[in-house]
Scaffold this motif. Sequence first.
Motif, PDB file in Angstrom:
ATOM      1  N   UNK A 612       0.810  -1.214   0.000  1.00  0.00           N
ATOM      2  CA  UNK A 612       0.000   0.000   0.000  1.00  0.00           C
ATOM      3  C   UNK A 612       0.841   1.262   0.000  1.00  0.00           C
ATOM      4  N   UNK A 613       0.182   2.387   0.215  1.00  0.00           N
ATOM      5  CA  UNK A 613       0.855   3.679   0.215  1.00  0.00           C
ATOM      6  C   UNK A 613       0.110   4.624   1.137  1.00  0.00           C
ATOM      7  N   UNK A 614       0.755   5.730   1.473  1.00  0.00           N
ATOM      8  CA  UNK A 614       0.100   6.809   2.203  1.00  0.00           C
ATOM      9  C   UNK A 614       0.554   8.133   1.612  1.00  0.00           C
ATOM     10  N   UNK A 615      -0.325   9.117   1.707  1.00  0.00           N
ATOM     11  CA  UNK A 615      -0.066  10.439   1.143  1.00  0.00           C
ATOM     12  C   UNK A 615      -0.607  11.483   2.099  1.00  0.00           C
ATOM     13  N   UNK A 616       0.195  12.531   2.322  1.00  0.00           N
ATOM     14  CA  UNK A 616      -0.234  13.636   3.181  1.00  0.00           C
ATOM     15  C   UNK A 616       0.132  14.953   2.512  1.00  0.00           C
ATOM     16  N   UNK A 617      -0.844  15.829   2.395  1.00  0.00           N
ATOM     17  CA  UNK A 617      -0.645  17.166   1.821  1.00  0.00           C
ATOM     18  C   UNK A 617      -1.029  18.188   2.887  1.00  0.00           C
ATOM     19  N   UNK A 618      -0.125  19.119   3.165  1.00  0.00           N
ATOM     20  CA  UNK A 618      -0.370  20.120   4.203  1.00  0.00           C
ATOM     21  C   UNK A 618      -0.055  21.511   3.652  1.00  0.00           C
ATOM     22  N   UNK A 619      -0.977  22.441   3.890  1.00  0.00           N
ATOM     23  CA  UNK A 619      -0.762  23.833   3.516  1.00  0.00           C
ATOM     24  C   UNK A 619      -1.135  24.732   4.684  1.00  0.00           C
ATOM     25  N   UNK A 620      -0.310  25.773   4.902  1.00  0.00           N
ATOM     26  CA  UNK A 620      -0.542  26.741   5.961  1.00  0.00           C
ATOM     27  C   UNK A 620      -0.392  28.145   5.393  1.00  0.00           C
ATOM     28  N   UNK A 621      -1.393  28.990   5.666  1.00  0.00           N
ATOM     29  CA  UNK A 621      -1.390  30.376   5.214  1.00  0.00           C
ATOM     30  C   UNK A 621      -1.278  31.288   6.422  1.00  0.00           C
ATOM     31  N   UNK A 622      -0.200  32.057   6.471  1.00  0.00           N
ATOM     32  CA  UNK A 622       0.004  33.038   7.543  1.00  0.00           C
ATOM     33  C   UNK A 622      -0.273  34.430   7.002  1.00  0.00           C
ATOM     34  N   UNK A 623      -0.979  35.235   7.784  1.00  0.00           N
ATOM     35  CA  UNK A 623      -1.273  36.582   7.344  1.00  0.00           C
ATOM     36  C   UNK A 623      -2.675  37.033   7.675  1.00  0.00           C
ATOM     37  N   UNK A 624      -3.448  36.193   8.376  1.00  0.00           N
ATOM     38  CA  UNK A 624      -4.785  36.605   8.815  1.00  0.00           C
ATOM     39  C   UNK A 624      -4.633  37.421  10.084  1.00  0.00           C
ATOM     40  N   UNK A 625      -4.046  38.599   9.940  1.00  0.00           N
ATOM     41  CA  UNK A 625      -3.622  39.376  11.088  1.00  0.00           C
ATOM     42  C   UNK A 625      -2.172  39.046  11.376  1.00  0.00           C
ATOM     43  N   UNK A 632       2.905  28.136   2.975  1.00  0.00           N
ATOM     44  CA  UNK A 632       3.809  26.985   3.021  1.00  0.00           C
ATOM     45  C   UNK A 632       3.046  25.734   2.610  1.00  0.00           C
ATOM     46  N   UNK A 633       3.665  24.940   1.745  1.00  0.00           N
ATOM     47  CA  UNK A 633       3.072  23.697   1.255  1.00  0.00           C
ATOM     48  C   UNK A 633       4.063  22.559   1.449  1.00  0.00           C
ATOM     49  N   UNK A 634       3.586  21.454   2.011  1.00  0.00           N
ATOM     50  CA  UNK A 634       4.423  20.263   2.168  1.00  0.00           C
ATOM     51  C   UNK A 634       3.644  19.030   1.730  1.00  0.00           C
ATOM     52  N   UNK A 635       4.347  18.117   1.081  1.00  0.00           N
ATOM     53  CA  UNK A 635       3.769  16.866   0.608  1.00  0.00           C
ATOM     54  C   UNK A 635       4.657  15.731   1.098  1.00  0.00           C
ATOM     55  N   UNK A 636       4.038  14.722   1.721  1.00  0.00           N
ATOM     56  CA  UNK A 636       4.761  13.547   2.215  1.00  0.00           C
ATOM     57  C   UNK A 636       4.048  12.301   1.710  1.00  0.00           C
ATOM     58  N   UNK A 637       4.812  11.363   1.159  1.00  0.00           N
ATOM     59  CA  UNK A 637       4.216  10.153   0.598  1.00  0.00           C
ATOM     60  C   UNK A 637       5.151   8.978   0.813  1.00  0.00           C
ATOM     61  N   UNK A 638       4.575   7.788   0.841  1.00  0.00           N
ATOM     62  CA  UNK A 638       5.379   6.585   1.008  1.00  0.00           C
ATOM     63  C   UNK A 638       4.721   5.402   0.330  1.00  0.00           C
ATOM     64  N   UNK A 639       5.538   4.480  -0.162  1.00  0.00           N
ATOM     65  CA  UNK A 639       5.063   3.239  -0.757  1.00  0.00           C
ATOM     66  C   UNK A 639       5.779   2.095  -0.048  1.00  0.00           C
ATOM     67  N   UNK A 640       5.039   1.005   0.214  1.00  0.00           N
ATOM     68  CA  UNK A 640       5.567  -0.095   1.022  1.00  0.00           C
ATOM     69  C   UNK A 640       5.307  -1.413   0.302  1.00  0.00           C
TER      70      UNK A 640
END
Length: 819
Positions: A612-625, A632-640
């Motif tokens: 199988x595999x797993x995938x994670x996508x994360x985004x963070x927006x700074x500036x709401x005050x 910032x965008x990060x992507x992490x994935x793995x295959x096993x």
Amino acid sequence: MKRVLRDVVAGAVSCVATVGAGAGVLGATATDAYAQQNEQAPEAGQQTVAAQISRIVVEGNQRIEPATINSYLLVRPGDPFDPERIDLSLKTLFATGLFADVQIEQRGSDLVVAVIENPIINRVIFEGLRTLDEDDLEDEVQARPRSVFTPARAQADVQRIIEVYRRSGRFAAQVTPQVRELDQNRVDLIFEVDEGPVTGVRDINFIGNDVFSDRTLRDAIVTTRSTWWNFFQSNDNYDPDRLEYDREQLRQYYNNRGYADFRVVSAVAELTPDQRDFFITFTVDEGVRYEFGEVSVVTELDRVPESILLAAVPIRSGEVFEGEQIEDAIDAMTYVAGTVGYANVQITPLVERDRDNRVVNLTFEVNEGPRVYIERIDIVGNTRTLDEVVRRELHVAEGDAFNRVLLDRSEQEIRGLRFFGDVSIEDEPGSQPDRAVARVTVEEESTGELAFAAGYSSTESLLFDVSITERNLRGRGQFLRFRASTSSRRQQIDLRFVEPRFLGREMSGSVEVYSLHTDFLDESSFENQSTGLGLRTGFALSDRTSLGLSYSIFQDSTEVAYGNGIVDQCSPSVSPLLRPLLCDQEGDFLTSRMGYTFNWDRRNSPILATRGFDLEVEQNLAGLGGDVHYLATEVRAGMYYGLPWQGWRLTLRGDAGYIFAYNDEDVRINDRFFKGGSSFRGFDVAGLGPRQLLVNPAGDIVDVGDSLGGNLYAIGTLQLDVPLPLPESFGVGAALFTDFGTVGILDSSSQRTIVLGTGDPTVENSLVVEDEAAFRASAGVSFFWDSPFGPVQFDFAYPLASEEYDREEEFRFSTRTRF
């Protein structure tokens, strides 16, 4: 006074003889009475009146009530003196085990029952124990304090104790039972144990094996040979139960390598002349090697064609026969049928062996089983956890069609809570033939933890950690943790609370407050103090996907401490063109940030995935005050992928991230990506990526300065887990790996050159920024050890591609323990 139990047994035998004599006397008395009555009959035809019992008198009882004794008798006042019924009453009283002696006799018209009660056990004492604990034996014996003592039960407990020692490899153990008489008809039951030496395994031999060597087959079974250096081993003694398990292990070993006709003819254990070890000999019949022949599926299911079911079967014609693949095929087809609504399917594999062509032909008959509905779901064993915490993890409800696939998935979900030591879901017959009861049995385990951790790593040197955690707060499944940790690089205090069912819905909610001090003086000449609050919520989009939303607000206080004699260059009086690059990063900054995390998990196991595999996508927006603006965008994935050999696993992982600032700002240094250490083996923490260099007018590097981090990174890892030829109980593993990737790309304002001294680059040294985002790679081997002090990891890495200003690290050591 202490008496050996054989003396007690002899006394009991004499008591039985006395009882028999008493019964004989009673029989003679009754016969004489009848004779006298017959002699006194003067006239023929006159009716004889038999003697009757007027009273039943109980003598000698201390604890047992007379009414209890009378209840075991087969005669009552008013009944005649019947020797047969009285004899049966005598035997019934003895069968209760309450009496050491019983006598019944006739005194006039009274029936006298004289008893001697068996003593009561005051204590059960074990003497001579060295290798086993009293708790181990107390669970085995039937003798208990305040129970009735009988010699027969004591002798039976002796055999149970000897059997326990035999299972632990001590066949020479001897047990002598003794009793210590006390007042009030009480005794202490004492088992004197002579454990004797451990009976080991001198050698393990195989007869009839031509395909696999003795050494190979020894590795396939659990029992091992006794060796003086293998003091951690616990399977190097003779155990008959384990020997039967070894027979099954051999059958599975051959069966999964094509030998479908294999059988163990015999397994013999012979004691050595010195009675200290055993020789174990397996006689086997290997048979011939088979391959899979024709594989077909026959089904009456309307919604699933045979071709779809056949495609799910992981068996191909021409492959070596493996018995386990038949079970895997049944599981795969059951799952496929379950996905289209067939809750119950009956799959019957028809195995046909063609010994002439040495192939095994398989036909799977797939038919729909009877419709069964869940009448009731019973949850058992949750003494602390609320029912609703368990029920909300179930994928079925009362009234649903019985579906084993969904029940198995529910079982995994409940295990994933980590509230229970054991979880099982079994089906039981309901009130009607088409109804079933799902019984969920759980075993509560401790979920609270007061942990003290200490460790050492080449990255953070000494580290200490203390935390108080409750993973199942008030039995509601809530998580609460307070933690404080310190090391040479970071000091942190945080408090976190998680509600897994926020607002009663299938979504989690959490709040966290923290204070974090980070020291990057050695790597980048700055340190940062961050204090903040974080809010998170998450929910499932499907069975395999989830989405998390977060908001955090935190205050950063950054201080720059330049070395090399230029500390004062951060002074406001210095020209902006000559100020070091990090001077603009000093000060206090408020960040208000929101973001999301998307997860897609197709692994077969969240702990040690083999496919199988797993995938994670994360985004963070700074500036709401606040003062900081970036995305910032990060992507992490793995295959096993689990390889065909036991313990071999191939993993491919990739991580990438990019951050950019907006609103005419640059990305601050503590928001950039720093890689190395555990994230890129072969390089020190912050050991690769853009760096400030001191160069002379000729362009040669005079000194390597601070790491500046990067706005982008991309790192891949290819790792092969390799089992070591050591017992699994050692907890030692290894892996071959290669890490590859890059870190770089700074804002243009962070890449300027600063000329020192007079400002003339032709005669003075300059501070320049090297930001090539060059490719780096390393390779090496890791060793893992689950030591008694906690997990230990050793990384040996060699950089294959690097820049001359990178900080390399060929060895890393880390450990952590809780006590």
